[in-house]
Design an enzyme around this catalytic site. Sequence first.
Site, PDB file in Angstrom:
ATOM      1  CB  CYS A 156      12.414  -5.764   0.722  1.00 30.50           C
ATOM      2  SG  CYS A 156      11.130  -4.872  -0.148  1.00 30.50           S
ATOM      3  CG  HIS A 177      12.895  -3.834   4.339  1.00 31.99           C
ATOM      4  ND1 HIS A 177      13.189  -2.848   3.416  1.00 31.99           N
ATOM      5  CD2 HIS A 177      11.677  -4.312   3.992  1.00 31.99           C
ATOM      6  CE1 HIS A 177      12.188  -2.747   2.552  1.00 31.99           C
ATOM      7  NE2 HIS A 177      11.263  -3.624   2.891  1.00 31.99           N
ATOM      8  CG  ASN A 200       9.374  -0.887   1.148  1.00 33.66           C
ATOM      9  OD1 ASN A 200      10.525  -1.036   0.743  1.00 33.66           O
ATOM     10  ND2 ASN A 200       8.576  -1.907   1.430  1.00 33.66           N
TER      11      ASN A 200
HETATM   12  O1  UT7 Z   1       8.949  -4.506   1.694  1.00 35.13           O
HETATM   13  C1  UT7 Z   1       8.696  -5.867   1.562  1.00 35.13           C
HETATM   14  C2  UT7 Z   1       7.647  -6.306   2.407  1.00 35.13           C
HETATM   15  N1  UT7 Z   1       6.486  -5.439   2.395  1.00 35.13           N
HETATM   16  C3  UT7 Z   1       5.863  -5.248   3.532  1.00 35.13           C
HETATM   17  O2  UT7 Z   1       6.339  -5.701   4.539  1.00 35.13           O
HETATM   18  C4  UT7 Z   1       4.530  -4.554   3.515  1.00 35.13           C
HETATM   19  C5  UT7 Z   1       3.647  -5.187   4.547  1.00 35.13           C
HETATM   20  N2  UT7 Z   1       2.274  -4.705   4.553  1.00 35.13           N
HETATM   21  C6  UT7 Z   1       1.935  -3.476   4.958  1.00 35.13           C
HETATM   22  O3  UT7 Z   1       2.779  -2.648   5.262  1.00 35.13           O
HETATM   23  C7  UT7 Z   1       0.474  -3.150   5.063  1.00 35.13           C
HETATM   24  O4  UT7 Z   1      -0.261  -4.335   4.899  1.00 35.13           O
HETATM   25  C8  UT7 Z   1      -0.015  -2.095   4.034  1.00 35.13           C
HETATM   26  C9  UT7 Z   1       0.523  -0.716   4.374  1.00 35.13           C
HETATM   27  C10 UT7 Z   1       0.456  -2.488   2.629  1.00 35.13           C
HETATM   28  C11 UT7 Z   1      -1.534  -2.017   4.046  1.00 35.13           C
HETATM   29  O5  UT7 Z   1      -1.970  -1.709   5.391  1.00 35.13           O
HETATM   30  P1  UT7 Z   1      -3.097  -2.576   6.107  1.00 35.13           P
HETATM   31  O6  UT7 Z   1      -3.328  -1.935   7.392  1.00 35.13           O
HETATM   32  O7  UT7 Z   1      -2.649  -4.008   6.095  1.00 35.13           O
HETATM   33  O8  UT7 Z   1      -4.328  -2.336   5.175  1.00 35.13           O
HETATM   34  P2  UT7 Z   1      -5.220  -3.392   4.341  1.00 35.13           P
HETATM   35  O9  UT7 Z   1      -4.513  -3.760   3.073  1.00 35.13           O
HETATM   36  O10 UT7 Z   1      -5.689  -4.485   5.225  1.00 35.13           O
HETATM   37  O11 UT7 Z   1      -6.439  -2.479   3.998  1.00 35.13           O
HETATM   38  C12 UT7 Z   1      -7.278  -1.916   5.033  1.00 35.13           C
HETATM   39  C13 UT7 Z   1      -8.205  -0.925   4.387  1.00 35.13           C
HETATM   40  C14 UT7 Z   1      -8.894  -1.470   3.121  1.00 35.13           C
HETATM   41  O12 UT7 Z   1     -10.191  -0.951   3.070  1.00 35.13           O
HETATM   42  P3  UT7 Z   1     -11.453  -1.843   3.526  1.00 35.13           P
HETATM   43  O13 UT7 Z   1     -11.421  -3.059   2.644  1.00 35.13           O
HETATM   44  O14 UT7 Z   1     -11.215  -2.168   4.988  1.00 35.13           O
HETATM   45  O15 UT7 Z   1     -12.610  -0.940   3.295  1.00 35.13           O
HETATM   46  C15 UT7 Z   1      -8.082  -0.865   2.026  1.00 35.13           C
HETATM   47  O16 UT7 Z   1      -8.790  -0.742   0.818  1.00 35.13           O
HETATM   48  O17 UT7 Z   1      -7.485   0.233   3.969  1.00 35.13           O
HETATM   49  C16 UT7 Z   1      -7.757   0.498   2.605  1.00 35.13           C
HETATM   50  N3  UT7 Z   1      -6.584   1.126   2.003  1.00 35.13           N
HETATM   51  C17 UT7 Z   1      -6.418   2.455   1.927  1.00 35.13           C
HETATM   52  N4  UT7 Z   1      -7.196   3.479   2.343  1.00 35.13           N
HETATM   53  C18 UT7 Z   1      -6.728   4.717   2.112  1.00 35.13           C
HETATM   54  C19 UT7 Z   1      -5.506   0.521   1.458  1.00 35.13           C
HETATM   55  N5  UT7 Z   1      -4.639   1.445   1.019  1.00 35.13           N
HETATM   56  C20 UT7 Z   1      -5.180   2.654   1.289  1.00 35.13           C
HETATM   57  C21 UT7 Z   1      -4.769   3.985   1.081  1.00 35.13           C
HETATM   58  N6  UT7 Z   1      -5.558   4.977   1.503  1.00 35.13           N
HETATM   59  N7  UT7 Z   1      -3.580   4.295   0.492  1.00 35.13           N
END
Ligand code: UT7
Length: 333
Positions: A112, A254, A284
Amino acid sequence: MGGAAVLAGLGAWLPPDVVTNADLAAVLDTDDEWIRTRTGIRQRHIVAPGAATSDLAVQAGVRALKSAGQEHVDAVIVATSTPDRPCPATAPEVASRLGLRGVAAFDVGAVCTGFVYGLATAAGLLAADVAGSVLVIGADTFSTILDPRDRTTRAVFGDGAGAVLLKSGAFGEAGALRGLTLGSDGSRGELIEIPGGGSRQRSTGRPVTDEDLYFTMQGRAVFSEAVRRMAASVRESAERIGWRLADIDRFVPHQANARITAALAERLDVPVDTFASNIDRVGNTVAASIPLALADDAASGRLRAGDRVLLTGFGGGLTWGSVALTWPELTVA
Ligand code: UT7
């Protein structure tokens, strides 16, 4: 000549097929509300079957050349982590299809942050007088490397391409890139990776499976690194050229997650509405993210000639980087 790298053209391209949050919810255990509130994304564009990164890169490149009113450049750099093939680089094919046979052409891989690394590389070619003008294209088709069952990455990533034409000029003129800073931390490479398919795996003799070739990301850890690293990088670039953050008209980060942009604005203590944001429409788009956001802002008039602009990127590697410029007179194509 040798001198500053000056922005002289800007173009962008998105593949026409759109995937909405509702489309994803129809095939995965997710919903529009989760995706919107956790990422700010409403839809993303994806390539049609059979299309590749070079197809998007050529479209963006044509537009950047048109925007600059030029048919020729001396070098083409494609920033991408989704090359058409692992070998050779995608840039020579893109150059050739742009009618630029014979020019220097190579890829830059910084995920990225690829576009910022590409700008810095082009600035080096111009300063060393290797080239008088360079086309830098950020293009990625992450839809082709995502695990179809992974609701998180499929919600976040989209495809696209954006390009700029840089010309040799003077540091004092509008459009001159200034305060370029780059960084990396390879000890955290596993946070964003395609685990297999490279020499590390192939030398074991173990056959490559589909799983080995899917993109993986440890979202939470990446989130906090992204905010911390981009904030430090923005400060370093601004300080290097004596700009106060309060004097910057537009930050173009970004587009990783709307919550990352909000956290970055808070950490820098600047209003979030000074930050470009098109993530709701494109997701993204990796190396295409910054030039797509720039094109969007320039076309809509949110970026005006004379504005002080600071671009910042963060991505796999880990890598990060920032660059400042005063916005030039420019027509986006
Ligand atoms: O571009 C290069 C760099 N990339 C980034 O900077 C990305 C950085 N990270 C992020 O943007 C976020 O971490 C994400 C958008 C990827 C994920 O969001 P989050 O708030 O950090 O969610 P998480 O991975 O901690 O997951 C929280 C919950 C989990 O469920 P449990 O374990 O709490 O029951 C996930 O399974 O959300 C769940 N989850 C979803 N639920 C519905 C993860 N993806 C989804 C989804 N729909 N699409």
